[in-house]
Write a protein that holds these residues in place. Structure first.
Motif, PDB file in Angstrom:
ATOM      1  N   ALA A  52     -19.897  30.700  -6.697  1.00 24.65           N
ATOM      2  CA  ALA A  52     -20.214  31.832  -7.563  1.00 24.65           C
ATOM      3  C   ALA A  52     -20.361  33.126  -6.765  1.00 24.65           C
ATOM      4  N   ARG A  53     -20.078  34.235  -7.408  1.00 20.70           N
ATOM      5  CA  ARG A  53     -20.222  35.595  -6.879  1.00 20.70           C
ATOM      6  C   ARG A  53     -19.356  35.838  -5.655  1.00 20.70           C
ATOM      7  N   GLY A  54     -18.212  35.173  -5.590  1.00 22.43           N
ATOM      8  CA  GLY A  54     -17.252  35.432  -4.531  1.00 22.43           C
ATOM      9  C   GLY A  54     -17.607  34.838  -3.181  1.00 22.43           C
ATOM     10  N   ARG A  55     -18.567  33.969  -3.171  1.00 20.82           N
ATOM     11  CA  ARG A  55     -18.949  33.354  -1.902  1.00 20.82           C
ATOM     12  C   ARG A  55     -18.080  32.131  -1.618  1.00 20.82           C
ATOM     13  N   GLY A  56     -18.075  31.733  -0.381  1.00 17.50           N
ATOM     14  CA  GLY A  56     -17.357  30.519   0.012  1.00 17.50           C
ATOM     15  C   GLY A  56     -18.329  29.515   0.604  1.00 17.50           C
ATOM     16  N   TYR A  57     -18.142  28.256   0.261  1.00 15.22           N
ATOM     17  CA  TYR A  57     -19.021  27.201   0.746  1.00 15.22           C
ATOM     18  C   TYR A  57     -18.197  26.302   1.661  1.00 15.22           C
ATOM     19  N   PRO A  58     -18.603  26.127   2.933  1.00 11.86           N
ATOM     20  CA  PRO A  58     -17.789  25.315   3.853  1.00 11.86           C
ATOM     21  C   PRO A  58     -17.877  23.821   3.536  1.00 11.86           C
TER      22      PRO A  58
END
Length: 125
Positions: free
Chosen positions: A93-99
């Motif tokens: 969400a909100r343009g974040r990236g999760y590794p």
């Protein structure tokens, strides 16, 4: 002249962590071939299936390439080494990236024919 009594099978880039594979491998080290197959079939871990295939493949190598009997084989050495880790980014969400990390491991299984060695201790069969 000393005859080579060892056969091995190598599984590379198996997609699971080395820690989870070692959990299963520690249970089969030093056991006979038939006992190992029974243990791997009855254990309920995801790592059991690729290790089962490797043990089966190593026994097939032993019987085909060196004419060993499968009843005389024991698991003499098992190694689990870490392989490469694939790193991805999962969009959140909100343009974040999760590794996300996808680990892999390399498993080496060495079988030994106990009928050809004198120094084997038969108390542990």
């Amino acid at each position: 002249m000393k005859r080579n009594t060892q056969v091995y099978a190598l599984g590379q880039y198996i997609s699971m962590s080395a820690h989870k594979a070692r959990k299963v491998v520690d249970q089969i080290r030093g056991r006979s071939y038939e006992e190992t197959l029974m243990i791997l079939e009855l254990m309920s871990y995801r790592a059991c299936y690729p290790i089962f295939k490797l043990v089966y493949s190593a026994a097939a190598n032993a019987s085909h390439n060196k004419n060993f009997k499968k009843g005389n084989l024991i698991i003499s050495k098992v190694e689990v080494n870490e392989g490469t880790t694939v790193k991805k980014l999962k969009p959140r969400a909100r343009g974040r990236g999760y590794p996300i990390k996808r680990p892999s491991c390399h498993i080496t299984i060495v079988l030994k024919d106990i009928s050809l060695t004198e120094e084997y201790d038969y108390r542990y069969i």
